[in-house]
Write a protein that holds these residues in place. Structure first.
Motif, PDB file in Angstrom:
ATOM      1  N   GLU A  24      -4.801   0.264   4.688  1.00  0.00           N
ATOM      2  CA  GLU A  24      -5.854  -0.113   5.652  1.00  0.00           C
ATOM      3  C   GLU A  24      -5.265  -0.969   6.780  1.00  0.00           C
ATOM      4  O   GLU A  24      -5.532  -0.745   7.959  1.00  0.00           O
ATOM      5  CB  GLU A  24      -6.942  -0.912   4.903  1.00  0.00           C
ATOM      6  CG  GLU A  24      -8.239  -1.024   5.655  1.00  0.00           C
ATOM      7  CD  GLU A  24      -9.300  -1.756   4.822  1.00  0.00           C
ATOM      8  OE1 GLU A  24      -9.872  -2.716   5.353  1.00  0.00           O
ATOM      9  OE2 GLU A  24      -9.519  -1.367   3.650  1.00  0.00           O
ATOM     10  N   GLN A  50      -4.943  -0.083  10.747  1.00  0.00           N
ATOM     11  CA  GLN A  50      -5.511  -1.008  11.752  1.00  0.00           C
ATOM     12  C   GLN A  50      -4.485  -1.333  12.841  1.00  0.00           C
ATOM     13  O   GLN A  50      -4.810  -1.431  14.021  1.00  0.00           O
ATOM     14  CB  GLN A  50      -5.870  -2.346  11.085  1.00  0.00           C
ATOM     15  CG  GLN A  50      -7.290  -2.440  10.574  1.00  0.00           C
ATOM     16  CD  GLN A  50      -7.489  -3.757   9.794  1.00  0.00           C
ATOM     17  OE1 GLN A  50      -6.708  -4.690   9.922  1.00  0.00           O
ATOM     18  NE2 GLN A  50      -8.541  -3.800   8.995  1.00  0.00           N
ATOM     19  N   GLU A  71      -4.435   0.296  -1.283  1.00  0.00           N
ATOM     20  CA  GLU A  71      -5.545   0.471  -0.341  1.00  0.00           C
ATOM     21  C   GLU A  71      -5.503  -0.577   0.775  1.00  0.00           C
ATOM     22  O   GLU A  71      -5.654  -0.263   1.956  1.00  0.00           O
ATOM     23  CB  GLU A  71      -6.912   0.378  -1.077  1.00  0.00           C
ATOM     24  CG  GLU A  71      -7.212   1.547  -2.005  1.00  0.00           C
ATOM     25  CD  GLU A  71      -6.265   1.634  -3.201  1.00  0.00           C
ATOM     26  OE1 GLU A  71      -5.905   2.792  -3.568  1.00  0.00           O
ATOM     27  OE2 GLU A  71      -5.845   0.585  -3.743  1.00  0.00           O
TER      28      GLU A  71
END
Length: 419
Positions: A186, A190, A182
């Motif tokens: 992420e 980004q 995760e």
């Protein structure tokens, strides 16, 4: 840059140099801009990868044997014209200039050959038999096509070769000792880096583009590792606290993954025969936060001479030396350097490693045999031969992964239990 590329290609083809070593040698030796480095690498890899096809296209325009440097100058030019779609005038002018530096009479010859080539349609593959068609179209030696056709249908072999020719995404493994899937996904999102989750393994991602300069890679949170190679360690599946042997461990990716699966518990003995690889492995393990691995430089076949190792391991991984026919997509020179004699020698070595390291496994323990090749002689048939001679073994998992199935290298994995 083109002149350097021609020199490098001559070194690879005539002197049997490894493409990645020769390319790195030139990139270190000469001061080039990032753009030139990229172009040089593309020219060398692309020309070597498509050598037999380029040779076929050029053949009607060459009436006699040429000096190696003239031949490779023409090959690089054809690669640019056919594969990179570089403007014709730019390719011809540059080729003639390079030729003139060495011999002005050759400059005229190169100019005539390339202009003649451009005036004619690209030579097609009609009139070739099935083996020749695959050989010329995808640039693989005829013996190798025939060898693959022994184990797979024509359609499957062609699908494998098409997959090898594709530009691959970068396969990475999320290092669960230092982060989570995760967190990595992420961070990539980004940073605007596109990726997809693998359907083959738990912690594998396919990433678009170069990840070498990214913080996630530099800090060991993600490790560059082929998806099928990741599956090997998942199949080994060691429990926490176990004692594990990785018999042919370098460069260390699978040992590092086993360590993460075991959550840094137990002990992994990571062996390899090459002394210079120990430092590479130790650095990798340090960067990846692996604390339960001991590296050892030894021929795997000699481990049985160490009394303490007999019947002592819960899990053994033998990712044995092999012909590498599953990784020809990125080892572009392998197809020209491999031959039937070397495959026969490798088969003997595999059998010796398998038979000698089996003695190190505890009764009830699991032994995983893997290769990054596709021919059944080194895979299924090697295991069948092993089973024929023993009564203390049962196969619990066996699988061949073909390159086009999961965007991976070709691999064979067989897990056995000692009864």
């Amino acid at each position: 840059v083109r002149k350097l590329a021609i020199e490098a290609i001559e070194k690879i083809v005539e002197k049997k140099g490894f493409t990645h070593i020769v390319v790195n040698e030139y990139l270190r030796k000469f001061i080039l801009s990032d753009q030139d480095k990229s172009f040089f690498t593309k020219l060398v890899y692309g020309t070597v990868e498509n050598l037999l096809t380029i040779e076929y296209y050029l053949e009607p325009f060459l009436k006699k044997r040429q000096k190696p440097w003239v031949k490779y100058l023409l090959y690089v030019s054809i690669y640019q014209l056919v594969y990179l779609k570089t403007p014709n005038y730019a390719v011809v002018d540059e080729a003639v200039s390079i030729a003139n530096l060495k011999d002005r009479s050759i400059g005229g010859f190169v100019n005539a050959v390339l202009r003649n080539f451009l005036r004619n349609d690209l030579r097609d593959f009609s009139g070739l038999d099935e083996i020749e068609t695959l050989s010329i179209k995808y640039s693989y030696p005829k013996w190798l096509i025939a060898y693959l056709l022994k184990d797979y249908s024509y359609e499957v072999v062609e699908k494998i070769l098409i997959e090898f020719a594709k530009v691959k995404k970068t396969a990475v493994r999320v290092n669960t000792l230092l982060t989570t899937n995760e967190e990595v996904m992420e961070r990539l999102t980004q940073d605007g880096i596109t990726f997809e989750k693998s359907d083959l393994v738990k912690n594998g991602l396919l990433i678009d583009g170069n990840i070498l300069d990214h913080e996630l890679f530099k800090t060991g949170k993600i490790v560059i590792q082929d998806l099928a190679a990741q599956l090997v360690s998942e199949v080994v599946g060691p429990s926490e606290g176990a004692k594990v042997l990785d018999a042919c461990a370098a460069p260390g990716g699978k040992s590092s993954h086993l360590s993460a699966i075991m959550n840094n518990t137990g002990t992994i003995i990571a062996c390899d025969i090459h002394k210079h690889k120990q430092k590479l492995m130790d650095n990798l393990f340090k960067n990846n936060g692996n604390k339960n691995i001991i590296t050892k430089i030894i021929d795997a076949r000699l481990l049985k001479n160490e009394e303490e190792y007999i019947n002592s391991f819960n899990y053994i991984l033998a990712d044995v030396p092999c012909s590498g026919l599953g990784v020809m997509g990125h080892k572009v020179d392998l197809k020209y350097q491999m031959n039937l004699e070397s495959i026969e020698e490798i088969k003997i070595l595999q059998s010796e490693i398998l038979n000698s390291t089996w003695e190190l496994l505890k009764p009830g323990g699991y032994y995983t045999y893997s290769t990054c090749t596709l021919n059944k002689e080194e895979n299924e048939q090697q295991i069948q031969k092993f089973l024929k001679n023993r009564s203390d073994v049962e196969v619990v998992y066996e699988r061949t992964i073909l390159p086009f199935e999961h965007n991976s290298d070709g691999f064979y994995i067989c897990k056995m239990r000692k009864i």
